[in-house]
Design an enzyme around this catalytic site. Structure first.
Site, PDB file in Angstrom:
ATOM      1  CE  LYS A 186       1.864  -4.252   1.289  1.00 50.51           C
ATOM      2  NZ  LYS A 186       3.100  -4.377   2.086  1.00 50.51           N
ATOM      3  CB  SER A 230       4.780  -6.887  -0.343  1.00 51.07           C
ATOM      4  OG  SER A 230       5.461  -5.761   0.135  1.00 51.07           O
TER       5      SER A 230
END
Lengths: 199, 199
Positions: A159, A121
């Site tokens: 993230k 990711s």
DNA sequence: TGGCTGATGGTACAGGTGTTCGATCAGTTA
DNA sequence: TAACTGATCGAACACCTGTACCATCAGCCA
């Protein structure tokens, strides 16, 4: 490096001893260990030390105070030679008289911790599956920083951190993935480093 | 690291203490120091310890045996807590009782060296501008490994290693760049690790 | 010569420290 | 149920260890 052949209690004692030696520079006494774990008899501790010694994790020198050696090396002696910058273009590498670089010194603050990355990711931030990321433990972050955050449904994820009006956008660095929107999230740490050792 | 403000005797004592802590894992007692230097009175040693403490080289904990801390860090001792794997999905981080990970141990072989990467030619291998790459010094490589190679015109570069018929293809990991073809090239090392510490 | 510092010796003491012996107790295995 | 293991308590002991007080001696500086 959890050892199945150790009981939980022995593991705890060993970790405590190692922590003392590493962080304070000298080991604990029998009674210091006892105090830490609420073991009121020195013999209770002796029992664990004997077990640890029998299992080969520590070496003791009889009748000497604090004389606990970790069998496992302390590691980290010298670092590696730093020989220069490599560009697309010309470079001269100088192995002679090179500086040395020590990665454990680079990440030497004790409010840091390490996570291993699973998944792609963050691939466009050059963070790949299997990498170790080094994070600084803190509860706040600036906009756009890469953080480890815990979402309300108790998931933890790495993230980009983007607080927006009344919500948090957790943005992956992967154009094939969608951002995660949550009403709020807890920052566990911000990214300060990365280590990869498989090629 | 000779210190002008120390007498020779004090320097000797300090070196002895450090040597014991580093090599044995725990420090010497007052009398052990005395024995080493043929100082027959504990007080003779105390005098030196007081001097070393006053000059800021060591820290002592009163009335505790072997409780000598070196003010100067030991350099690369401890590593960082390794708290788990972080995925796109759920993860439980356990800060309690975590293992520790030591990067200098990870790259502890002495035939390794470090280069700093300049440029984005390997960006698709998640190797970014400014990263430190760790390389193992060797003269041969397998097809497709990332190597540091020196070309005939004496340029050094980090690329995928692709020997082909009568020539070498040095392939960047950047689709906007062209491979380099050279008649031959010298492998200086193959990539085994990567460290990044700016975010 | 007198005073200062660094380096030691000697002795003594209080408290720290490792170790041992004997015993309890919960949980597991045979 | 009996045997065992892991974990622990309590007390006692001998030695280790840090520390303090007092004294010596060589070298340096004023």
């Amino acid at each position: 490096m959890t050892r199945t052949e150790l009981t939980q209690r022995q593991q705890d004692v060993y970790t405590f001893i190692r922590d003392k030696i590493l962080n304070r520079g000298y080991g604990p006494t029998v009674r210091e260990i006892g105090e830490q774990f609420s073991i009121k008899s020195p013999n209770g501790v002796m029992c664990h030390l004997r077990a640890l010694e029998k299992k080969g994790l520590i070496t003791r020198c009889p009748n000497k105070s604090r004389a606990i050696e970790l069998t496992e090396g302390l590691g980290g002696t010298g670092g590696l030679p730093y020989v220069g910058v490599i560009a697309a273009g010309a470079t001269t590498l100088s192995f002679e008289q090179s500086d040395r670089i020590d990665f454990s010194e680079m990440f030497a603050r004790d409010d840091m911790f390490v996570l291993r990355v699973a998944g792609d990711s963050m691939i466009e931030a050059q963070i790949a599956d299997g990498d170790y990321v080094v994070l600084k433990q803190q509860k706040t972050a600036h906009v756009g920083q890469i953080v480890v955050a815990r979402t309300p449904d108790d998931e933890t994820t790495l993230k980009y951190w983007h607080p927006e009006n009344g919500r948090i956008r957790l943005q992956p660095a992967n154009s094939s993935m969608q951002p995660i929107y949550v009403p709020h999230a807890e920052v566990l740490g911000v990214l300060v480093g990365l280590v990869r050792n498989r090629f």
